[in-house]
Design an enzyme around this catalytic site. Structure first.
Site, PDB file in Angstrom:
ATOM      1  CG  MET A   1      -1.939  -0.879   1.353  1.00  0.00           C
ATOM      2  SD  MET A   1      -2.942  -0.904  -0.084  1.00  0.00           S
ATOM      3  CE  MET A   1      -3.215  -2.432  -0.753  1.00  0.00           C
ATOM      4  CB  CYS A   2       2.972   2.324  -1.558  1.00  0.00           C
ATOM      5  SG  CYS A   2       3.189   0.764  -1.058  1.00  0.00           S
ATOM      6  N   GLY A   3       2.474   4.844  -2.396  1.00  0.00           N
ATOM      7  CA  GLY A   3       2.364   5.880  -3.400  1.00  0.00           C
ATOM      8  C   GLY A   3       3.615   5.690  -4.438  1.00  0.00           C
TER       9      GLY A   3
ATOM     10  CG  ASP C 213      -2.590   3.159  -0.152  1.00  0.00           C
ATOM     11  OD1 ASP C 213      -3.808   2.708  -0.356  1.00  0.00           O
ATOM     12  OD2 ASP C 213      -1.811   2.646  -0.949  1.00  0.00           O
TER      13      ASP C 213
END
Lengths: 301, 227, 445
Positions: A1-3, C213
């Site tokens: 989960m991230c950018g 996120d």
């Protein structure tokens, strides 16, 4: 989960500013990934017959100078190298496998982050701002770059678990999402001889691509087959020697946005990471559709 | 006219100022500058004010809007006007996925394209898209109308309840239980009114209507593969 | 002379297969007949390691107990003081879990609100919106934010005392909600914007975010809409609680609600109820470990649910590190669900008092899990509220009794060191020693 973020320069005049343009993009993704960050930058190519490796030490302090001396003796060739914070970039006129074998013997605690003629992968634990400052991102030059900020889901927060993951010579992968079948796939790929250092799901995707490419697939074929082989949710950005590619899973829950001007192509998880780019107001901005590969590559160097 | 510059003010400042209008309206017209893709702009507004957002907006722009009239002079991120109750949201650019998700009322106009899941679980909102929409749009749409002047992606109207869908262009595929339906005069009339209100110069007669076949409303053995 | 066949024969014993037992055979036959899975209400019915497998160590010589009445044992709990301007301050650490109007009658919802309010605790809405009866009778009302967003609206969001973002529930982590047509009456359908009488299937994922996120942005949106006043809970069904709790905290939750597989549901596939998720016993230590590693234990509060029945369960859950517990099934039983006086009526619909789990079909003679106006009338919300308040009072009195015996002047001072386990399994899962030993299986080799 991230950018995830990527920037590919169409206008070579901007290459001296690549790091400066990219730094705010990476930092804009801090909320999506506060645990660790990293980037793969392409530039400063070595000539054919040469190999460039990015090394990271797993121990606190590493005597790079001594290691390079020993390596030089072992390879019987002169090396170029420089240290960048906890990493070292090594260039040698030698076969990759030979250098890898020598390093494995001389410095088993050293991890090879990337290998190729152009790529350098730099990553570590901490906020994106700390990572970009640690490695001096703002002053880096190059043709293209992809980066990642990580909010760890299941596997540990470590340097090794940070993205990008190397998938072969001058290739790397960053990922936003969560794979659901990585456990069994990792076992299968291990039997195929692919090496894994973490329990990270993305490393399995990287290993899968590395394996397909070793089997002779083109990048496009390998990515197409990844849509079948990988279950779960993903947006991937893939760095290649000449450019970068973006692909999303068929359900496409995880966000992605692309922008293109005459000067560059940029991608990010969210628009706000693109907002600092020059001329973005006039850029063509769109979302990649699911299960479709987008690729930008310049003519082979 | 009140201007809030997000290069100096925070999103919190903006939303609080807008919420404060409920008891005591000081300004009917608001302009937000330097949006730069920030999330949660003008969410939970509950007063008939007009808000112009300059630049692109991030996730959930105009989320849960009531009464306000909000125009975004740029693109919007995920979930624009999600769960809107009433009022009007106009996006001059394109929208990311889940535009108008679960919204109960009001009108959402997207001049460009909308991404995947446009109008997912919509509950009464009217959505008019000038361009095309992505896959899984109107999934479980319960009520309201979704109008698409361009094309629709895969699995349009999957598991649809009572939302009416009108598409001018092509439909890549229809989802489970979504079928094409006859355009009767009353549909042409209501669609034309909606297109006019949304400011699109389109002819209702150019559109096709899609709706629920209502075959999945109750569990049946024959439908097991569709669940 | 002997004739074997005529001798005093040993009476034949019919041997039931442990694999193909009567239930399995019956289910195969049912499936073959109907072609569709079985749907029912309630939680898992199988035997699981549970709080009964733990014991509390009362004080003796090495520690001193507290006296019953004079020496206070506090029970209050503050929920949501990480970010919210207006955290909840409850008198007791037992809350009423989310159950929808739709699954339950309006009278049942009102009764839950009344009972919780008398006892000084909160009750929770469900997948179907907030009813005026419930809001009116509940001093502390938690408003659930679910994937379906049925009845979700900003006015009710502002009226709520806390907001619970539901990612899953213990009975069916990863699954969506269900409400069968018999219960989708005009009022229920109206609140959910659905056609009357449909077999409603709710989505399993939220429509406008996926993953932590994006959850962080969603939580920020709800905080913005409610001006950062309301505590924001994140409810998860126990399956990978160590990771899920960490991610919920990273995403900005004030409170984590952790529901084990014993937790009930209004209607779900039987196979899902019995085979997905983990019991609450092993879930709590994993959640507490995650919070501790982040320095967030007691800062982000942990509410646990799934099989809480008595004060001992409350005390043991809190000793394992929960800040509060939630009850659902037990609250319905307190209102009158499965009461022996209903036995005859229950037998007419193929069940019996103590066994009734067909909450999905809306024929509950107790007037609780129904939308039938006649059946609903059987539950007097005032009387139901009084019964629930009584039950809540007993839960707390029992928990206090045990806490005092352990020398605690507040329930939240119970800790894992006050516990031992009766079985190797429960010792491993709860991470407390097997009674009489210092062995915590799985923790040391």
């Amino acid at each position: 989960m991230c950018g995830i973020v990527g920037l590919y320069l169409k206008n070579p005049a901007l290459e001296s500013q690549l790091g400066k343009l990219f730094e705010p993009m990476l930092e804009a993704m801090t909320d999506r990934g506060p645990d660790s960050a990293g980037f793969a930058i392409y530039g400063d190519e070595v000539a054919d017959g040469w190999i460039k490796l990015t090394l990271q030490s797993t121990t606190e302090s590493s005597d790079w100078k001594a290691l390079m001396g020993e390596l030089e003796g072992r390879l019987a060739t002169s090396l170029n190298w420089f240290q960048n914070a906890s990493a070292a970039v090594l260039k040698a006129k030698a076969e990759e496998a030979v250098v890898r074998a020598a390093l494995a013997e001389l410095a088993p605690g050293v991890r090879i982050m990337s290998a190729g003629q152009s790529i350098e992968i730099l990553k570590g634990m901490g906020l994106p701002k700390e990572i970009s400052e640690r490695f001096g991102l703002a002053n880096m030059k190059g043709s293209h770059i992809i980066g990642h900020t990580r909010m760890a889901t299941e596997s540990a927060v470590t340097m090794e678990g940070s993205h990008p993951f190397s998938t072969g010579a001058d290739l790397c992968l960053v990922h936003n999402g969560s794979l659901s079948n990585h456990f069994r796939l990792r076992q299968e790929l291990r039997r195929e001889g692919i090496n894994f250092e973490t329990e990270n799901d993305t490393e399995v995707a990287a290993g899968y691509l590395a394996w397909r490419l070793q089997q002779g697939d083109s990048l496009k074929t390998a990515l197409d087959s990844s849509l079948e082989a990988l279950d779960g949710f993903f947006t991937f950005a893939i760095g290649t020697r000449n450019g970068f590619a973006v692909i999303r899973d068929p359900i496409a829950c995880k966000p992605a946005i692309l922008a293109e001007t005459d000067d560059y192509v940029a991608m990010a998880s969210e628009y706000q990471a693109l907002s600092s780019l020059p001329g973005i107001e006039k850029a063509k901005v769109w979302e990649p559709v699911p299960a479709t590969m987008y690729i930008w590559e310049r003519e082979s160097a | 006219m009140k201007t809030i510059d997000l290069s100096v003010a925070t999103v919190r400042d903006l939303n609080q100022a807008l919420h404060d209008q409920v008891n005591n309206v000081q300004d009917r017209e608001w302009v937000v500058t330097h949006a730069n893709g920030a999330h949660n702009l003008a969410v939970g507004v509950n007063e008939a004010v007009s808000i112009d957002i300059q630049g692109h907006a991030g996730y959930y722009c105009a989320g849960m809007n009531q009464k306000a009239s909000i125009t975004v002079h740029g693109n919007v991120g995920v979930g624009c006007a999600e769960n809107m109750m009433s009022g009007y949201v106009r996006v001059k650019g394109s929208a990311s996925q889940a535009a108008g998700a679960t919204a109960h009322g009001g009108l959402l106009v997207i001049e460009g394209d909308a991404g995947a899941r446009c109008g997912i679980s919509m509950k009464g909102i009217d959505i008019v898209v000038g361009g095309s929409i992505g896959h899984m749009s109107c999934f479980m749409g319960q009520a309201g109308r979704l109008v698409v002047c361009g094309d629709a992606g895969d699995a349009l109207g999957d598991s649809l309840y009572e939302t009416k869908i009108f598409v001018k262009g092509s439909v890549e595929s229809l989802g489970s239980d979504c079928i094409e339906k006859e355009m009767r005069p009353e549909h042409i009339e209501e669609l034309q009114e909606l297109l006019n209100r949304a400011g699109f110069n389109e002819k209702a007669t150019d559109f096709k209507r899609y709706g629920s076949a209502r075959q999945l409303y109750n569990f049946k053995v024959d439908n097991a593969s569709a669940y | 002379m002997s004739d074997v066949s005529n001798s005093k024969a040993v009476p034949p014993v019919l041997r039931e297969s442990a694999t193909f037992d009567r239930l399995s055979i019956q289910e195969i036959q049912r499936a073959a007949e109907t072609g569709i899975y079985d749907i029912r209400g309630g939680g898992t019915k199988r035997k699981l390691p549970h709080f009964d497998d733990l014991l509390l160590l009362g004080a003796s010589v090495s520690r001193y107990p507290l006296e019953g009445y004079r020496e206070k044992c506090g029970t209050d709990v503050i929920l949501g003081n990480r970010f919210a301007k207006k955290p909840l301050h409850l008198k007791i650490p037992v809350t009423v879990a989310g159950m929808s109007f739709g699954a339950l009658s309006a009278n049942a919802k009102e009764a839950l609100g009344r009972g919780a309010t008398i006892a000084g605790t909160s009750t929770t809405t469900g997948d179907g919106g907030m009813t005026p009866e419930e809001r009116g009778q509940s001093q502390h009302l938690v408003y659930q934010y679910l994937p379906s967003r049925y009845g979700m609206n900003p006015d009710d969001l502002r009226k709520a005392d806390a907001i619970e973002i539901v990612l899953g529930q213990g009975a069916k982590p990863g699954g969506g909600g269900m409400l069968l047509g018999m219960k989708v009456t005009e009022r229920v359908a109206g609140m959910r914007t659905l056609p009357i009488g449909v077999d409603q299937r709710s989505a399993c994922r939220h429509p406008d975010w996926t993953g932590p996120d994006d959850l962080a942005i969603k939580i920020a949106e709800i905080r913005e809409i409610t001006d950062w006043e309301k505590p924001i809970y994140v409810k998860i069904g126990a399956s990978r609680p160590y990771y899920d709790v960490k991610l919920a905290v990273k995403a900005g939750a004030d409170v984590i609600v952790l529901d084990g597989m014993q937790g009930g549901t209004a209607a779900t596939q039987e196979v899902f109820i019995e085979h997905v998720g983990i019991p609450i016993l092993p879930a709590i230590p994993q959640a507490v470990q995650a919070l501790q590693e982040m320095g967030m234990h007691r800062k982000v509060q942990l509410i646990v649910s799934g099989g809480i029945r008595n004060g001992a369960d409350v005390a043991k859950a809190m000793a394992l590190g929960a800040d509060a517990v939630a009850i659902g099934t037990a609250a319905l039983i307190a209102l009158g669900d499965n009461h022996p006086r209903l036995d005859e009526e229950l037998k007419k619909i193929g069940s019996a008092a103590g066994f009734y789990d067909d909450w999905q079909n809306g024929r509950d003679p107790a007037g609780i899990t129904t939308q039938d106006p006649e059946l609903s009338k059987r539950l007097d919300p005032v009387e139901g509220g009084r019964r629930l308040a009584n039950y809540l009072r007993v839960l707390v009195l029992e928990a206090q009794t045990m806490a005092r015996a352990c020398g605690k002047s507040h329930l939240h001072n119970l800790d894992p060191e006050d516990l031992v386990a009766l079985t190797v399994e429960s010792a491993a899962m709860a991470r407390v020693p097997l009674a009489g030993t210092n062995w915590v299986p799985g923790q040391q080799y």
